[in-house]
Scaffold this motif. Sequence first.
Motif, mmCIF file in Angstrom:
data_model
loop_
_atom_site.group_PDB
_atom_site.id
_atom_site.type_symbol
_atom_site.label_atom_id
_atom_site.label_comp_id
_atom_site.label_asym_id
_atom_site.label_seq_id
_atom_site.Cartn_x
_atom_site.Cartn_y
_atom_site.Cartn_z
ATOM 1 N N SER A 57 0.827 -1.203 0.000
ATOM 2 C CA SER A 57 0.000 0.000 0.000
ATOM 3 C C SER A 57 0.863 1.256 0.000
ATOM 4 N N VAL A 58 2.032 1.188 0.643
ATOM 5 C CA VAL A 58 2.979 2.308 0.574
ATOM 6 C C VAL A 58 3.405 2.537 -0.869
ATOM 7 N N GLN A 59 3.671 1.444 -1.588
ATOM 8 C CA GLN A 59 4.039 1.569 -2.994
ATOM 9 C C GLN A 59 2.907 2.185 -3.805
ATOM 10 N N ALA A 60 1.674 1.736 -3.549
ATOM 11 C CA ALA A 60 0.531 2.270 -4.289
ATOM 12 C C ALA A 60 0.384 3.769 -4.045
ATOM 13 N N ARG A 61 0.553 4.174 -2.787
ATOM 14 C CA ARG A 61 0.425 5.595 -2.467
ATOM 15 C C ARG A 61 1.549 6.403 -3.118
ATOM 16 N N SER A 62 2.770 5.867 -3.118
ATOM 17 C CA SER A 62 3.893 6.572 -3.743
ATOM 18 C C SER A 62 3.658 6.768 -5.236
ATOM 19 N N LYS A 63 3.113 5.738 -5.873
ATOM 20 C CA LYS A 63 2.808 5.858 -7.299
ATOM 21 C C LYS A 63 1.733 6.917 -7.529
ATOM 22 N N GLY A 64 0.727 6.954 -6.644
ATOM 23 C CA GLY A 64 -0.325 7.953 -6.780
ATOM 24 C C GLY A 64 0.215 9.365 -6.689
ATOM 25 N N VAL A 65 1.158 9.579 -5.771
ATOM 26 C CA VAL A 65 1.773 10.903 -5.640
ATOM 27 C C VAL A 65 2.525 11.266 -6.913
ATOM 28 N N MET B 16 -1.879 12.529 -8.314
ATOM 29 C CA MET B 16 -3.217 12.329 -7.760
ATOM 30 C C MET B 16 -3.392 13.156 -6.491
ATOM 31 N N GLN B 17 -4.600 13.622 -6.269
ATOM 32 C CA GLN B 17 -4.913 14.373 -5.065
ATOM 33 C C GLN B 17 -5.130 13.415 -3.898
ATOM 34 N N SER B 18 -5.297 13.985 -2.709
ATOM 35 C CA SER B 18 -5.352 13.163 -1.493
ATOM 36 C C SER B 18 -6.533 12.197 -1.491
ATOM 37 N N ILE B 19 -7.702 12.671 -1.897
ATOM 38 C CA ILE B 19 -8.892 11.820 -1.848
ATOM 39 C C ILE B 19 -8.789 10.643 -2.818
ATOM 40 N N PRO B 20 -8.401 10.846 -4.083
ATOM 41 C CA PRO B 20 -8.239 9.685 -4.970
ATOM 42 C C PRO B 20 -7.203 8.677 -4.462
ATOM 43 N N ILE B 21 -6.107 9.164 -3.868
ATOM 44 C CA ILE B 21 -5.114 8.239 -3.318
ATOM 45 C C ILE B 21 -5.717 7.452 -2.158
ATOM 46 N N ALA B 22 -6.482 8.139 -1.306
ATOM 47 C CA ALA B 22 -7.133 7.453 -0.188
ATOM 48 C C ALA B 22 -8.123 6.408 -0.700
ATOM 49 N N SER C 106 -4.341 -1.356 -10.736
ATOM 50 C CA SER C 106 -5.769 -1.294 -11.052
ATOM 51 C C SER C 106 -6.527 -0.465 -10.021
ATOM 52 N N SER C 107 -6.076 -0.492 -8.765
ATOM 53 C CA SER C 107 -6.710 0.323 -7.725
ATOM 54 C C SER C 107 -6.549 1.805 -8.033
ATOM 55 N N LEU C 108 -5.366 2.196 -8.476
ATOM 56 C CA LEU C 108 -5.139 3.592 -8.858
ATOM 57 C C LEU C 108 -6.013 3.974 -10.049
ATOM 58 N N TYR C 109 -6.085 3.080 -11.009
ATOM 59 C CA TYR C 109 -6.882 3.338 -12.214
ATOM 60 C C TYR C 109 -8.362 3.482 -11.866
ATOM 61 N N LEU C 110 -8.864 2.581 -11.026
ATOM 62 C CA LEU C 110 -10.273 2.615 -10.639
ATOM 63 C C LEU C 110 -10.579 3.823 -9.760
ATOM 64 N N ALA C 111 -9.678 4.138 -8.826
ATOM 65 C CA ALA C 111 -9.897 5.285 -7.944
ATOM 66 C C ALA C 111 -9.954 6.589 -8.737
ATOM 67 N N LEU D 163 -6.968 8.826 -14.941
ATOM 68 C CA LEU D 163 -5.562 8.579 -15.244
ATOM 69 C C LEU D 163 -5.463 7.696 -16.480
ATOM 70 N N ARG D 164 -4.455 7.947 -17.277
ATOM 71 C CA ARG D 164 -4.214 7.087 -18.428
ATOM 72 C C ARG D 164 -3.483 5.831 -17.972
ATOM 73 N N THR D 165 -3.889 4.701 -18.514
ATOM 74 C CA THR D 165 -3.213 3.451 -18.149
ATOM 75 C C THR D 165 -1.734 3.508 -18.520
ATOM 76 N N ARG D 166 -1.419 4.203 -19.583
ATOM 77 C CA ARG D 166 -0.011 4.302 -19.980
ATOM 78 C C ARG D 166 0.808 5.016 -18.909
ATOM 79 N N ASP D 167 0.241 6.069 -18.312
ATOM 80 C CA ASP D 167 0.957 6.782 -17.253
ATOM 81 C C ASP D 167 1.154 5.885 -16.032
ATOM 82 N N ILE D 168 0.114 5.134 -15.674
ATOM 83 C CA ILE D 168 0.227 4.231 -14.524
ATOM 84 C C ILE D 168 1.303 3.183 -14.771
ATOM 85 N N ILE D 169 1.328 2.626 -15.969
ATOM 86 C CA ILE D 169 2.315 1.593 -16.300
ATOM 87 C C ILE D 169 3.726 2.164 -16.269
#
Length: 237
Positions: free
Chosen positions: A40-48, A52-58, A84-89, A97-103
């Motif tokens: 989850s730390v990794q997911a949050r770091s990627k969101g930053v 991503m803003q605070s609410i979407p990351i949460a 996928s959690s970042l993409y769905l959030a 978010l674009r899937t390419r950016d997430i990847i």
Amino acid sequence: MPLPFPGSSVELQPEPSLTRSLAHSVVDSAIVRRRLRFLSVQARSKGVKLGMQSIPIATACTIYHKFFCEIDLDAYDPYLVAMSSLYLAGKVEEQHLRTRDIINVSNRYFHPGSEPLELDSRFWALRDSIVQCELLMLRVLRFQVSFQHPHKYLLHYLISLKNWLNRYSWQRTPVSVTAWALLRDSYHGGLCLRFRAQHIAVAVIHLALQAYGVEVPAEAEAEKPWWQIYTMDTEIP
């Protein structure tokens, strides 16, 4: 050709779950909690890094934890679930978010200094995996992916408490900054699923006040603790 993420796989078929003995259940649960916290730390770091803003990351962290409350951690690739959690959030909170950016952000996270992935078969296979995993998560969570977060409560409580406390005491100690930091860190675990948003907001303020030794005026003479002004059903030992 292997995908560029640890343990990632295009296949979304669950592995057969292993029967664990009762003697190992406590150890296993502790290991699972540590792994979930790390991921989850990794997911949050990627969101930053994705802006991503605070609410979407949460929301992404909550979706991630809620999914693995329903599914065995070993059944699906947790790195793929994090993406996928970042993409769905982003969809839920209308910060698409674009899937390419997430990847590419995920690839850079695991391979610092690497170039963005080429638009080859490996990239498209991973993109399809993210989309398929998103659909799976929606079904597992029964499409209940909208959550009430503590952020708005924390903002309201801090403004009220600022007017209540001594102005110099408030300016001298970073209670507000610490409370927000504690709230962000709380999403590394499953607190967001176990407690109400109002209670989490009060708890992080209480911890921040204790950390800096700040006392709420007239607390000793008050009929009830200060936090029960905000949430009547909150009990803090």
